[in-house]
Scaffold this motif. Structure first.
Motif, PDB file in Angstrom:
ATOM      1  N   ASN A   1      -5.422 -15.213 -10.497  1.00 16.53           N
ATOM      2  CA  ASN A   1      -3.540 -15.156 -10.294  1.00 16.53           C
ATOM      3  C   ASN A   1      -3.212 -16.277 -11.348  1.00 16.53           C
ATOM      4  OD1 ASN A   1      -0.756 -15.497 -10.850  1.00 16.53           O
ATOM      5  ND2 ASN A   1      -0.564 -14.742  -8.625  1.00 16.53           N
TER       6      ASN A   1
ATOM      7  N   SER B   1       0.671  -1.019  -0.454  1.00 17.62           N
ATOM      8  CA  SER B   1       0.431  -0.118  -0.121  1.00 17.62           C
ATOM      9  C   SER B   1       0.553   1.146   0.321  1.00 17.62           C
ATOM     10  CB  SER B   1      -0.980  -0.449   1.252  1.00 17.62           C
ATOM     11  OG  SER B   1      -1.842   1.926   1.575  1.00 17.62           O
ATOM     12  N   ARG B   2       0.539   2.114  -1.258  1.00 17.72           N
ATOM     13  CA  ARG B   2       1.393   3.285  -1.264  1.00 17.72           C
ATOM     14  C   ARG B   2       0.984   3.809   0.181  1.00 17.72           C
ATOM     15  NH1 ARG B   2       0.516   8.488  -2.012  1.00 17.72           N
ATOM     16  NH2 ARG B   2      -1.239   8.411  -2.367  1.00 17.72           N
ATOM     17  N   LEU B   3       0.003   4.470   0.642  1.00 19.05           N
ATOM     18  CA  LEU B   3      -0.215   5.382   1.616  1.00 19.05           C
ATOM     19  C   LEU B   3       0.161   4.528   2.826  1.00 19.05           C
ATOM     20  CD1 LEU B   3      -3.772   6.028   1.244  1.00 19.05           C
ATOM     21  CD2 LEU B   3      -1.897   7.237   1.702  1.00 19.05           C
ATOM     22  N   ALA B   4       0.516   3.502   3.031  1.00 22.42           N
ATOM     23  CA  ALA B   4       0.737   2.701   4.610  1.00 22.42           C
ATOM     24  C   ALA B   4       2.255   2.983   4.277  1.00 22.42           C
ATOM     25  CB  ALA B   4       0.948   1.748   4.021  1.00 22.42           C
TER      26      ALA B   4
ATOM     27  N   ASN C   1      -6.731  -2.714   8.261  1.00 22.99           N
ATOM     28  CA  ASN C   1      -5.938  -1.935   6.477  1.00 22.99           C
ATOM     29  C   ASN C   1      -6.263  -0.557   6.138  1.00 22.99           C
ATOM     30  OD1 ASN C   1      -3.683  -3.526   6.185  1.00 22.99           O
ATOM     31  ND2 ASN C   1      -4.882  -5.264   5.611  1.00 22.99           N
TER      32      ASN C   1
ATOM     33  N   ARG D   1      -4.939  -0.269  -8.960  1.00 27.12           N
ATOM     34  CA  ARG D   1      -4.686  -1.465  -9.069  1.00 27.12           C
ATOM     35  C   ARG D   1      -5.931  -2.384  -9.149  1.00 27.12           C
ATOM     36  NH1 ARG D   1      -3.139  -4.557  -5.261  1.00 27.12           N
ATOM     37  NH2 ARG D   1      -3.621  -6.053  -6.809  1.00 27.12           N
TER      38      ARG D   1
ATOM     39  N   VAL E   1      -3.997   8.825   4.853  1.00 27.32           N
ATOM     40  CA  VAL E   1      -4.318   9.911   3.835  1.00 27.32           C
ATOM     41  C   VAL E   1      -4.917  11.141   4.758  1.00 27.32           C
ATOM     42  CG1 VAL E   1      -6.821  10.169   3.016  1.00 27.32           C
ATOM     43  CG2 VAL E   1      -6.008   8.206   3.332  1.00 27.32           C
TER      44      VAL E   1
ATOM     45  N   LYS F   1      -0.614  -3.003  12.802  1.00 29.02           N
ATOM     46  CA  LYS F   1      -1.345  -2.080  11.980  1.00 29.02           C
ATOM     47  C   LYS F   1      -3.036  -1.409  12.845  1.00 29.02           C
ATOM     48  CE  LYS F   1       0.571  -2.052   7.445  1.00 29.02           C
ATOM     49  NZ  LYS F   1       0.422  -3.436   6.103  1.00 29.02           N
TER      50      LYS F   1
ATOM     51  N   ALA G   1      -1.095  -6.466   9.272  1.00 28.42           N
ATOM     52  CA  ALA G   1      -3.022  -6.336  10.217  1.00 28.42           C
ATOM     53  C   ALA G   1      -3.225  -7.590  10.532  1.00 28.42           C
ATOM     54  CB  ALA G   1      -3.578  -5.806   9.234  1.00 28.42           C
TER      55      ALA G   1
ATOM     56  N   PHE H   1      -8.061  -9.996  -6.188  1.00 30.18           N
ATOM     57  CA  PHE H   1      -7.144  -8.480  -6.154  1.00 30.18           C
ATOM     58  C   PHE H   1      -5.605  -8.618  -5.340  1.00 30.18           C
ATOM     59  CE2 PHE H   1     -10.716  -7.701  -8.272  1.00 30.18           C
ATOM     60  CZ  PHE H   1     -10.020  -7.392  -9.717  1.00 30.18           C
ATOM     61  N   GLU H   2      -5.793  -9.586  -4.084  1.00 35.80           N
ATOM     62  CA  GLU H   2      -5.255  -9.288  -3.120  1.00 35.80           C
ATOM     63  C   GLU H   2      -3.710 -10.639  -3.409  1.00 35.80           C
ATOM     64  OE1 GLU H   2      -6.371  -9.469   0.580  1.00 35.80           O
ATOM     65  OE2 GLU H   2      -7.066  -6.996   0.272  1.00 35.80           O
ATOM     66  N   ASN H   3      -4.129 -11.482  -4.564  1.00 36.05           N
ATOM     67  CA  ASN H   3      -3.626 -12.650  -5.209  1.00 36.05           C
ATOM     68  C   ASN H   3      -2.709 -12.010  -5.950  1.00 36.05           C
ATOM     69  OD1 ASN H   3      -2.887 -14.290  -3.004  1.00 36.05           O
ATOM     70  ND2 ASN H   3      -4.788 -15.558  -3.699  1.00 36.05           N
ATOM     71  N   LEU H   4      -2.711 -10.935  -7.170  1.00 36.22           N
ATOM     72  CA  LEU H   4      -2.182  -9.779  -8.875  1.00 36.22           C
ATOM     73  C   LEU H   4      -1.465  -9.097  -8.310  1.00 36.22           C
ATOM     74  CD1 LEU H   4      -5.442 -10.939 -10.683  1.00 36.22           C
ATOM     75  CD2 LEU H   4      -2.838 -11.474 -11.078  1.00 36.22           C
ATOM     76  N   ARG H   5      -0.309  -9.182  -8.630  1.00 34.14           N
ATOM     77  CA  ARG H   5       0.720  -8.000  -8.496  1.00 34.14           C
ATOM     78  C   ARG H   5      -0.158  -6.787  -9.861  1.00 34.14           C
ATOM     79  NH1 ARG H   5       6.919  -6.724  -9.660  1.00 34.14           N
ATOM     80  NH2 ARG H   5       6.894  -4.685  -9.339  1.00 34.14           N
TER      81      ARG H   5
ATOM     82  N   LEU I   1      -8.042   2.502  -1.113  1.00 27.94           N
ATOM     83  CA  LEU I   1      -7.215   3.317  -0.690  1.00 27.94           C
ATOM     84  C   LEU I   1      -5.342   2.359  -1.056  1.00 27.94           C
ATOM     85  CD1 LEU I   1      -8.943   4.809   1.980  1.00 27.94           C
ATOM     86  CD2 LEU I   1      -8.118   5.924   0.575  1.00 27.94           C
ATOM     87  N   GLN I   2      -6.456   1.306  -0.699  1.00 27.12           N
ATOM     88  CA  GLN I   2      -4.738  -0.178  -0.264  1.00 27.12           C
ATOM     89  C   GLN I   2      -4.198  -0.037  -2.020  1.00 27.12           C
ATOM     90  OE1 GLN I   2      -4.433  -1.954   2.413  1.00 27.12           O
ATOM     91  NE2 GLN I   2      -3.048  -3.461   2.074  1.00 27.12           N
ATOM     92  N   HIS I   3      -5.460  -0.035  -2.363  1.00 30.93           N
ATOM     93  CA  HIS I   3      -4.739  -0.782  -4.525  1.00 30.93           C
ATOM     94  C   HIS I   3      -4.603   0.406  -5.146  1.00 30.93           C
ATOM     95  CE1 HIS I   3      -5.211  -4.815  -2.571  1.00 30.93           C
ATOM     96  NE2 HIS I   3      -6.013  -4.667  -2.331  1.00 30.93           N
ATOM     97  N   GLU I   4      -5.614   1.750  -4.917  1.00 33.21           N
ATOM     98  CA  GLU I   4      -5.000   2.210  -5.913  1.00 33.21           C
ATOM     99  C   GLU I   4      -5.277   2.023  -7.291  1.00 33.21           C
ATOM    100  OE1 GLU I   4      -1.532   4.500  -4.517  1.00 33.21           O
ATOM    101  OE2 GLU I   4      -2.874   5.187  -2.993  1.00 33.21           O
TER     102      GLU I   4
ATOM    103  N   MET J   1       1.284  -9.655   0.614  1.00 30.27           N
ATOM    104  CA  MET J   1       1.970  -8.537  -0.573  1.00 30.27           C
ATOM    105  C   MET J   1       1.226  -9.267  -1.759  1.00 30.27           C
ATOM    106  SD  MET J   1       5.460  -6.421   0.051  1.00 30.27           S
ATOM    107  CE  MET J   1       5.744  -8.111   1.384  1.00 30.27           C
ATOM    108  N   PRO J   2       0.357  -8.642  -2.865  1.00 29.22           N
ATOM    109  CA  PRO J   2      -0.296  -9.547  -4.126  1.00 29.22           C
ATOM    110  C   PRO J   2       0.916 -10.581  -4.695  1.00 29.22           C
ATOM    111  CG  PRO J   2      -0.036  -7.031  -4.088  1.00 29.22           C
ATOM    112  CD  PRO J   2      -0.101  -7.046  -3.082  1.00 29.22           C
ATOM    113  N   GLY J   3       0.400 -11.600  -4.686  1.00 28.32           N
ATOM    114  CA  GLY J   3       0.858 -12.617  -5.645  1.00 28.32           C
ATOM    115  C   GLY J   3       2.206 -13.340  -4.120  1.00 28.32           C
TER     116      GLY J   3
ATOM    117  N   HIS K   1       6.189  -4.692  -3.395  1.00 26.28           N
ATOM    118  CA  HIS K   1       6.073  -5.840  -3.842  1.00 26.28           C
ATOM    119  C   HIS K   1       7.281  -6.506  -3.562  1.00 26.28           C
ATOM    120  CE1 HIS K   1       5.387  -9.297  -6.574  1.00 26.28           C
ATOM    121  NE2 HIS K   1       4.386  -9.461  -6.178  1.00 26.28           N
TER     122      HIS K   1
ATOM    123  N   ASN L   1      -4.585   2.710   6.169  1.00 26.97           N
ATOM    124  CA  ASN L   1      -4.837   3.639   5.635  1.00 26.97           C
ATOM    125  C   ASN L   1      -5.227   5.055   5.621  1.00 26.97           C
ATOM    126  OD1 ASN L   1      -2.879   2.302   3.778  1.00 26.97           O
ATOM    127  ND2 ASN L   1      -4.985   0.392   3.384  1.00 26.97           N
TER     128      ASN L   1
END
Lengths: 244, 228
Positions: free
Chosen positions: B173, A9-12, B49, B111, B57, A98, A79, B144-148, B106-109, A56-58, A34, B53
């Motif tokens: 994925n 997460s960019r914000l984090a 999370n 993506r 913000v 978190k 978290a 999504f949480e498994n896909l970069r 907020l987390q994935h923006e 993290m994704p993937g 990543h 975030n």
């Protein structure tokens, strides 16, 4: 101290960076969203410390750690409270949940400098007190319960860690010694004994067969038929050691 | 006779107390069941999370942080009161889902992209609260949480004379479409919905999921009902 933040997460990520500005002795040399990007950056910068997210994704933070060829210190930032126990498997300084409070971050960083001090004290005393390392031709006297053994270091095939003890396997015998595997490792000749994983230290001369495994590690078969897994983390150093 | 009366009184009051106790126990177990189902509905990591975030913000864009706090409150309130009503309109459910997505973004923006195709006719139909929401949460958590690289989440609704069909489609994925752990969790979420559907509609409702060409498709078919 060079540190890196790995967090999707960019914000984090940026928020943590902002929080860390208050700690002068920690320099953030890079940040990655990543594990894949992190590996590249780490190869260039070799940070001493990671602030590491787990989900993290993937690819998870744990998977990243398994793939590294060195062991930086880790402060997990996540978290999820359920991985706290697993985090002990790594070089973990602290486990932050978190949202992370300033106070909690402060205490994590205090722990960091504490472990630094005790380590330098420890190495000092260790350096002055440590006995000279043994060689393959040295002999050891071992008293295990009622039995006594006189063991040639070269005849030890491998040593297994069992809680507060280690178990030596040699010739047709095995014997317990009340020491940690790390303590024993410092006494044995580095060029002959290899740390295969957290549990086993093996004599390179007692390896009969070596096979690669799917996870980029190796499976060793010892001369007595015992198989011992070489973790991915240690596989690279074994390869280095056994190549021309 | 007085003794008999007193004896009778004592027996009676004991019986009454026993009744009272078993009644309280029943209420208690009902409450427990409710809490259990609630805690399994909204993923706590989502909340932590989200809070993490939003707290950052606040520095970047205080007005947006303000909106996100109220959005998070709406989501929490919806999930806490979901069990008080058997059915709500799809419009109401989508309202909360849109807030949920704004928080997840907020987390994935960038993506995460979302496309929805829900005709007004469908918006007036009734569905069990949190049902579509859980499908969307699943799509985000296990897709999504498994896909970069991220991808697009599709939410669609179609109606016929007597059926309402909802679909949630998300990319998965290809290397780990069915990560063991994720799969187990999906199971509980979907089981939850299936169980509720059976209670509310008997055999008249179906939930199907399948993976096709690296996408995960969840399809929920219900009898078409509109609010009176």
């Amino acid at each position: 101290m060079k540190a890196m933040i790995i967090e999707d997460s960019r914000l984090a990520r940026e928020g943590l960076m902002r929080m860390l500005k208050n700690f002068g002795h920690i320099t953030i040399t890079g940040a990655a969203d990543h594990p894949q990007a992190a590996r590249q950056l780490m190869a260039e910068q070799r940070p001493d410390l990671l602030f590491l997210d787990i989900h993290m994704p993937g690819e998870s933070g744990f998977e990243l750690l398994e793939s590294l060829d060195y062991t930086p210190k880790i402060i997990f930032t996540t978290a999820y409270s359920e991985y706290a126990v697993k985090s002990f498997d790594y070089n973990t300084v602290d486990y932050l949940l978190k949202p992370i409070s300033e106070e909690r971050l402060q205490s994590a960083i205090a722990k960091l400098s504490q472990s630094e001090e005790t380590r330098s004290e420890f190495t000092q005393t260790a350096n002055t007190l440590v006995e000279p390392p043994l060689s393959l031709s040295s002999r050891l006297f071992i008293k295990d319960g009622d039995r006594c053994h006189l063991v040639d270091v070269g005849k030890i095939r491998y040593i297994e860690s069992c809680k507060n003890y280690v178990r030596l396997f040699f010739e047709d015998n095995k014997a317990f010694v009340k020491k940690s595997l790390n303590q024993v490792e410092t006494r044995l000749p580095v060029q002959d004994f290899f740390r295969a994983n957290r549990q086993y230290l093996v004599n390179i001369h007692a390896i009969a067969d070596i096979q690669p495994t799917v996870g980029d590690g190796y499976d060793l078969t010892m001369t007595d038929g015992q198989t011992i897994e070489v973790s991915r983390r240690n596989a690279a150093s074994l390869k280095d050691r056994l190549s021309l | 006779a007085a003794w008999v009366f007193i004896y009778g009184f004592i027996v009676q009051s004991r019986r009454a107390r026993k009744m009272e106790i078993s009644n309280l126990q029943l209420q208690n177990s009902l409450k427990e069941a409710r809490l259990n189902s609630l805690s399994s509905q909204l993923n706590p990591h989502f909340i932590f999370n989200a809070l993490n975030n939003i707290r950052f913000v606040i520095h970047e864009n205080p007005r947006h942080a303000d909106r996100m706090i109220t959005a998070l409150s709406d989501i929490l309130r919806h999930s806490l009161t979901a069990d008080r009503q058997d059915k709500i309109t799809l419009a109401e459910e989508m309202d909360v889902i849109e807030r949920y997505i704004s928080i997840v973004k907020l987390q994935h923006e960038d993506r995460l992209a979302v496309v929805q195709d829900i005709p007004d006719l469908a918006r007036r139909c009734l569905i069990p609260p949190m049902s579509l929401h859980l499908l969307v949460e699943n799509a985000i958590k296990h897709g999504f949480e498994n896909l970069r690289s991220g991808g697009t989440l599709c939410i669609t609704a179609t109606t016929t004379a007597d059926r309402l069909t909802l679909q949630v489609i998300n990319p998965v994925n290809p290397e780990r479409p069915l990560a063991d752990k994720a799969n187990r969790n999906t199971g509980t979420g979907l089981d939850n919905i299936t169980h509720r559907l059976r209670l509310l509609y008997g055999e008249q409702a179906q939930l199907e999921t399948r993976i096709q060409d690296n996408t995960f498709i969840a399809r929920l078919a219900l009898p078409r009902e509109t609010s009176p």
